[in-house]
Each structure stands twice: as structure tokens, then as C-alpha cells.
Design a protein around this motif. Sequence first.
Motif, PDB file in Angstrom:
ATOM      1  N   ALA A  23       0.827  -1.204   0.000  1.00 46.17           N
ATOM      2  CA  ALA A  23       0.000   0.000   0.000  1.00 46.17           C
ATOM      3  C   ALA A  23       0.865   1.259   0.000  1.00 46.17           C
ATOM      4  N   ARG A  24       1.964   1.258   0.748  1.00 50.28           N
ATOM      5  CA  ARG A  24       2.863   2.412   0.732  1.00 50.28           C
ATOM      6  C   ARG A  24       3.492   2.582  -0.644  1.00 50.28           C
ATOM      7  N   LYS A  25       3.795   1.479  -1.274  1.00 49.47           N
ATOM      8  CA  LYS A  25       4.426   1.522  -2.584  1.00 49.47           C
ATOM      9  C   LYS A  25       3.504   2.144  -3.631  1.00 49.47           C
ATOM     10  N   SER A  26       2.210   1.873  -3.504  1.00 48.22           N
ATOM     11  CA  SER A  26       1.274   2.335  -4.531  1.00 48.22           C
ATOM     12  C   SER A  26       0.516   3.598  -4.141  1.00 48.22           C
ATOM     13  N   GLY A  85       5.437  11.210   4.811  1.00 43.20           N
ATOM     14  CA  GLY A  85       5.719  12.643   4.793  1.00 43.20           C
ATOM     15  C   GLY A  85       7.153  12.951   4.414  1.00 43.20           C
ATOM     16  N   VAL A  86       8.095  12.191   4.949  1.00 46.52           N
ATOM     17  CA  VAL A  86       9.507  12.417   4.612  1.00 46.52           C
ATOM     18  C   VAL A  86       9.751  12.168   3.129  1.00 46.52           C
ATOM     19  N   VAL A  87       9.168  11.095   2.599  1.00 47.33           N
ATOM     20  CA  VAL A  87       9.344  10.798   1.176  1.00 47.33           C
ATOM     21  C   VAL A  87       8.766  11.914   0.319  1.00 47.33           C
ATOM     22  N   ASP A  88       7.608  12.443   0.712  1.00 48.98           N
ATOM     23  CA  ASP A  88       7.010  13.528  -0.067  1.00 48.98           C
ATOM     24  C   ASP A  88       7.900  14.765  -0.075  1.00 48.98           C
ATOM     25  N   VAL A  89       8.484  15.094   1.078  1.00 48.89           N
ATOM     26  CA  VAL A  89       9.384  16.249   1.132  1.00 48.89           C
ATOM     27  C   VAL A  89      10.640  15.983   0.306  1.00 48.89           C
ATOM     28  N   SER A  90      11.184  14.789   0.422  1.00 45.02           N
ATOM     29  CA  SER A  90      12.397  14.480  -0.345  1.00 45.02           C
ATOM     30  C   SER A  90      12.113  14.544  -1.842  1.00 45.02           C
ATOM     31  N   HIS A  91      10.923  14.108  -2.251  1.00 45.12           N
ATOM     32  CA  HIS A  91      10.586  14.172  -3.675  1.00 45.12           C
ATOM     33  C   HIS A  91      10.450  15.617  -4.135  1.00 45.12           C
ATOM     34  N   GLU A  92       9.831  16.461  -3.316  1.00 42.30           N
ATOM     35  CA  GLU A  92       9.689  17.869  -3.707  1.00 42.30           C
ATOM     36  C   GLU A  92      11.063  18.527  -3.871  1.00 42.30           C
ATOM     37  N   VAL A  93      11.977  18.239  -2.954  1.00 43.27           N
ATOM     38  CA  VAL A  93      13.326  18.802  -3.067  1.00 43.27           C
ATOM     39  C   VAL A  93      14.033  18.258  -4.301  1.00 43.27           C
ATOM     40  N   ALA A  94      13.951  16.942  -4.508  1.00 41.23           N
ATOM     41  CA  ALA A  94      14.608  16.348  -5.677  1.00 41.23           C
ATOM     42  C   ALA A  94      14.008  16.869  -6.966  1.00 41.23           C
ATOM     43  N   ARG A  95      12.689  17.044  -6.996  1.00 40.27           N
ATOM     44  CA  ARG A  95      12.040  17.558  -8.209  1.00 40.27           C
ATOM     45  C   ARG A  95      12.557  18.954  -8.551  1.00 40.27           C
ATOM     46  N   ARG A  96      12.580  19.823  -7.526  1.00 44.26           N
ATOM     47  CA  ARG A  96      13.089  21.182  -7.766  1.00 44.26           C
ATOM     48  C   ARG A  96      14.552  21.147  -8.208  1.00 44.26           C
ATOM     49  N   ASP A 101       9.051   3.112  -1.488  1.00 45.16           N
ATOM     50  CA  ASP A 101       8.541   4.133  -2.401  1.00 45.16           C
ATOM     51  C   ASP A 101       9.533   4.342  -3.547  1.00 45.16           C
ATOM     52  N   GLU A 102       9.109   4.023  -4.750  1.00 43.10           N
ATOM     53  CA  GLU A 102      10.045   4.014  -5.887  1.00 43.10           C
ATOM     54  C   GLU A 102      10.346   5.402  -6.443  1.00 43.10           C
ATOM     55  N   ARG A 103       9.600   6.412  -6.014  1.00 46.85           N
ATOM     56  CA  ARG A 103       9.920   7.758  -6.506  1.00 46.85           C
ATOM     57  C   ARG A 103      11.344   8.156  -6.131  1.00 46.85           C
ATOM     58  N   SER A 104      11.757   7.812  -4.917  1.00 49.33           N
ATOM     59  CA  SER A 104      13.108   8.184  -4.474  1.00 49.33           C
ATOM     60  C   SER A 104      14.167   7.452  -5.294  1.00 49.33           C
ATOM     61  N   TRP A 105      13.882   6.218  -5.683  1.00 47.83           N
ATOM     62  CA  TRP A 105      14.817   5.498  -6.553  1.00 47.83           C
ATOM     63  C   TRP A 105      14.884   6.166  -7.938  1.00 47.83           C
TER      64      TRP A 105
END
Length: 748
Positions: free
Chosen positions: A54-57, A652-663, A687-691
Motif C-alpha cells: 500500500a505504501r508503494k502504490s 511525509g519524509v518521502v514527499d518532502v524528499s521528492h519535492e526537493v529532488a524535483r526542484r 517508495d520508488e519515486r526516491s529510486w
Amino acid sequence: MAAGGGSLLDSATDVVSDLADDIEESVGVRTAAGVGGLLAAGLLVLVAVKRRRARKSREPGETVVLPGPETPAGALERDLHSVEDPFGRDQVDRALRSLAVWHRERGLPLPGVRIARLKSNEFVELYLDRASELPEPWASTTDRFIWQLAAGDADAAAQVGSTRPAGPEDGEAPYPALVTVGHDDEDAHLMLDLENLACLDIRGTDVAAQATLAALAVELATSLWADDLQVTVVGTLGELPGVVDTGRVRHVAGLAEILRELEARAADVDRTLAQVGAASVAEARGRGLATDAWTPEILLVGERLGLTDRARLETLVERVPGVGIAAVTSSAEVGDWVLDLTGDLTNGDTTRGILMPAYIAVRPQQLDAATYAQALALLAEPETAPGPEWGRSIDRTEPTLEEIPVEAVRAGAADSDVAVGEAASLAPSPNYAVGTAGGTTTHGAQPESFSPWARAAVSVATPPLGTPVVGGPASGAAEPASAEEPAAVEPPIVRVLGDVELAGATGVELPSTHQRQATELIAFLAFNPGSRGSDISKALWPSREPNLATRRSAVSRARRWLGTDENGFEYLPRYWSADDGGQADLESAGYRLRGVATDWHKFCDLVGPDLTQTPTPDLLAALDMVRGKPFEGVPLRKYAWAEQLMHTISSGVVDVSHEVARRALLAGDVATARHASQVGRLADPVDERSWRNGIRAEIASGRRDAVGRLVDRLRDHLEQLAMDPEPDTEELLAQVDEQDRRRERAGG
């Protein structure tokens, strides 16, 4: 005064409390409803797998929602955590696999196991169907029918003369049909190898038989050593295969539907045994011959059998040699082995049974109708809900490789690595729009009334217990101290963004055992202000109600350890001001910490009310506080109250890390993108977004070797989890493969 600043009375109280703690920490082997530790461990592993999926998707900005602690499913999960025995589960698995390796290396047939007993952290004991020789450090009785392996010898047994310990990679488990039938008078797990027994008949009421069959089915479906097993439930438990989706369970309406199939399978096994030159399935397994041909079929028959079906079933299970088909029936009078639950042999006590012909007294492991329904609810696919409010407007897009301005990649960025958990000291590239949301440039200003403390909780209708809601004003950014003023003393902080620890305590040093309990209590109060004594008991002692002295001693120790602030006020007050200005006893009014924060709330302070509007330096400062997975390394059966928090924080941490990486990727700042993606993978590697962000950063940096290493790590990670990559990941990996092919063609 006693050493360390405590009074003699405190020391005496601690001695008494230590004895009480030892009693409170004792672990039962089964729940009140009859679920044993091995079954509980298997159920919780499957629950964890489903939540991982569920976290993955999940969509960005969402978090996985768990059953509330007061729901039936939540109550069952609490009970399962209180008795789960993953160590015993591993103890049995390693012992059995080591035996399989030893026999295979010598080309010997496996000994037949009829009964096994497990006393977790003490021994594994095997009752064989014939006298056999097992390797040291297994020890036997004089007749060589009963062999015991002490828990302390498990590592030596796992070597079995090989160059490395035995493990799941060493092929199929030798006794996949070994399953718990109950617990004996010494509180040992009593297990039967159903394949060896051929048939077990349950005598008793239909309700008792159904509950016993349900427990057998779920444990076989989640067993660690049932690598290759087919469980067929007949005429009962029709909903089970869709919920316990391990690929081992199927359902048929009646035995007549599959008898012809089973008879054909038996004939096929006979032919295969003849072809490989083995006298029995046990010999073939022991010698490692045609390993994929001996999958046991365990029939759990919940219907009453007619004479014809009963006779055909008896012919199948009593074949000599056996063909790997076994059955558990209900009052069918098939076979020699019986679990008698009628009460006739136990002076009318139907909570106990007798296993015959061994005549062993047993408390049967069961999933009664209510517990079975709770288990199905607990194993349902988890739902998701909006996470912290600051993630509601998160940008869900991911930069494409074509959007990364490679020409803007800063000199030296490709070689800049930052250790996770340390201050990154990374300055955003001049190409950044500082706080970008939907193409709008902002400066991340926060309204004065903003309070992330009240917005950090998952928005679901669950009780407050365990949700990260902290009352009181936000700490806000501290004003820099003037040169004339001494720096203010920082209050203690509870760190949960990694290993749980308390930093900055000013009181009496506690022994390590008391520190662990005090840390959990302080962490619980930090996330649940206003909790009453009964709430603390439910959180820290979920399986039993501690006596009042035990709880008060725990609170007192936590208070003494936290200490006082610079003005002499206790960080864990004994009393709290009531609305009328009077003093309220915290036992009745609820406990609140004074000034003690958590790193998660500081993280939320830095992120602000809207993630997309927050300046990148603030987001980087938040990521710098992350040291690992939330609540990493907590002891078994502890911090069950924080399970929802773990999911909320990691998301929440993954979402913040993705926003920073995206920018960062859109600005060509690969060093920052790399660091942000590392933090995301550390907090939740599922969470595969970070990968994907990390792979994009390495492609943009030109470090082809780093791209290859990261791709290999991702593939290994997914293989270990038995998960397929997401479509976006497959597309990115296809691009990487295509770039490699182009480079090879250009070089050729």
C-alpha cells in the motif's frame, strides 16, 4: 540521598518495580482467544507485506491508514503483537533447513518427523517415526527417536559441516506441512507434520473443528518453512484464498470435485519416484532429486463425508509409500491420529484436548468465528487517506530526463556526496525558483497563526491514541540570542526520525533497561498530550493491565530522567494547571510534557503549512534531521501505539524528499537531488519515486557507473520484496537500457 540524586525511597521503589516489570514483560505463548506465537508472527508478516504494498502504490500526499486501536481488527493486532514469536519461527526454520542440507550433502533420506516441540529461546525437539542419526549438536535420547537442539546451539547446527549457514536459499524446506496444532502443558508449541501423519481427524463439535481448521489453514498459508505447499480447504473458509493471498490456498465446494485430480496426482508421484530411483518422497527430498515434484497437498475438510468419498480419501492418504497427500477431517474416522476435543478424555474440559495415539494433552490453537472475522478485517487491503496538511497540494509530477537542464549542472556537483543524517550544507542553485508551486514563484512566507503541530496528524476518524497530534503553540523559529545574553538551555527532544532516542535530558541517569521504557513513555506523551494513566497503560502494556505502582514508578523514573528546565520546572510536571487556576493531578487530568518536542514536529515546523510554498533551504534543513526509518530499531512488542505514526512520518519524509529532488533536477542541481533521494530511500525504501529521482540525478551527472549500481540495487531490492517495478520505474529503466545500447553501438 542515594547515588545519582534519587532518594532511598526512590531506590527501594525501583527495586520493587523492577520485580513487577519482570512479571509484566513476561510473554505468553498464545492470546486469550487461542492464537499461538508462530501463527501470530505469520499473520503479522502478511499484514506488513500488505501495508508495504500500500505504501508503494500510494499517491503523493497520502498515507496508509491502519485500523484504530479500539476497532476489532486493531484489538486483534495488539493481541498478536503481544505474543508474536518471530525468533522461535526462525529457530525452527533454521533447524529444519540445516538438517535438510546435512542429509542432501550425504545423499541420505530425511527422517520422518511426526511431532515437533518448540520452546522459544530454549529448544526445538523432534519426535521421529524411526530411530535415526542426526548431526551434532543435536542430542538424543538413548533410543534415537527423540532429538533436541538447544537454542544456544542453533548457530552451530546451521553450519552442518557446510561452508556457510543454512538458509532459505538452500532449496525447499524439508517439512513444509509442519504446523502448530496447539500448546502442551509446558507451554511448548506442539507441531505435527501432517504429511507424515497422512490424516488427522478432529473429534468434537462442528464449531471446535471449524475453529481448528481455520487456524491450521492460516498458519500453513503463512508458514516460514512451507516454501512449496498446496492447501485446499474443502467445504469451508471460502473467503480465505482471496484474503490470505500467499498463493498457497485454494477452496473447493466439495471433496468430490478434486478426488479424480488427486488420484491422478498420486499416480504421477509414483511414476516420478520410480524414474528417480527413490523409495519414498522423504528419500527423494533428502537426496535433492526432482525437487519440484514433491509439493505436498494438504486437504482441510470441513464437510461431512459420505461413505464413497471417505473410502477414496482413505485410499489416497494411506498409500505406501506416501505420495504427499494428507488430510485433516472432522469426525470422519479416517487414519490413526486423532485430536479429541469432545471433553470425554479431559473430564468435560473442552478447552483442552488429547492428541492420540501419543496421548499428549494439548490446548488447541484455534481461530473462533469472532477472531477469524477480525483476522480477515486485519488482512484486508489497507486504505489510504490524506496525510499531513502541508502535503495536500503536492506536485505529483516527476521530471523527465529531457526536462533536466544538463547544461546547468554545476561544476563538481557530480562528485558531491552528502552523508544522510548530517547537515547537508547544500545551497540551492541560482537556477531555483525558491518555493515553486504550479509554476508560481513564492518566498515561502508563513502566516503568523500557522501551527504545524495541529496539522501533522493523518486525517482519519481514529482515536487520538497514537496519532501525532500535539497540543500547544508551534515552537517557531527561535530569535538569535544577542551577544550580551547567554544562550537559552534547549529542552530535551525526542528523536524518532531514525533510532528512537531522547536527547538533552538533564536529570538522573537511568539504567539502560529503564531508559528504554522511559523513552517510550516520554515519546508517547510527546505525541499524545493529555493522556491519562489508563492511556499510558494501554500503550506501554497493551497485553495486560499493569498495577498502579508499576505505572507510577515508570512515570516517576521518566520524570527524574528528564529533569528540570533552567527555571527549575520539571519537564514532566507532577501537576498541571486546571482551568480555574487550581492544580490537577495528572493521573486523573492527563499528563503533558513541558517544552519537550519531537524531531517530527520540528520537521513539520520547517515544512510549514504548504510544502509547495516552502523555501528549499527549509526543506533541506528538515531532511537533515532524518537518520533512518521512523522509529527504527524499536524492541519487539514495543511502540505498537506508534504504528500509524510510522506510516504517516515515512510518507511525509518521502514527499518532502521528492519535492526537493524535483526542484533540484529541474534546476540542474544533481548534488541536492541525489541527497534528497537518498533521504527518501532511507525513510522508506519501498517508495520508488526516491529510486527514480536518484537514477535521474546520476544520469544527469554523467556518472554511468553510479547509474548502474543504483539500478542494480533497485532490482535486487524489488526481488527481495517479491514486487514488480511500477510502470514509471519500468519506463525509466527502459530508457537507461536504451542509452546503454546506444553507447555500445557508438563505441562499436
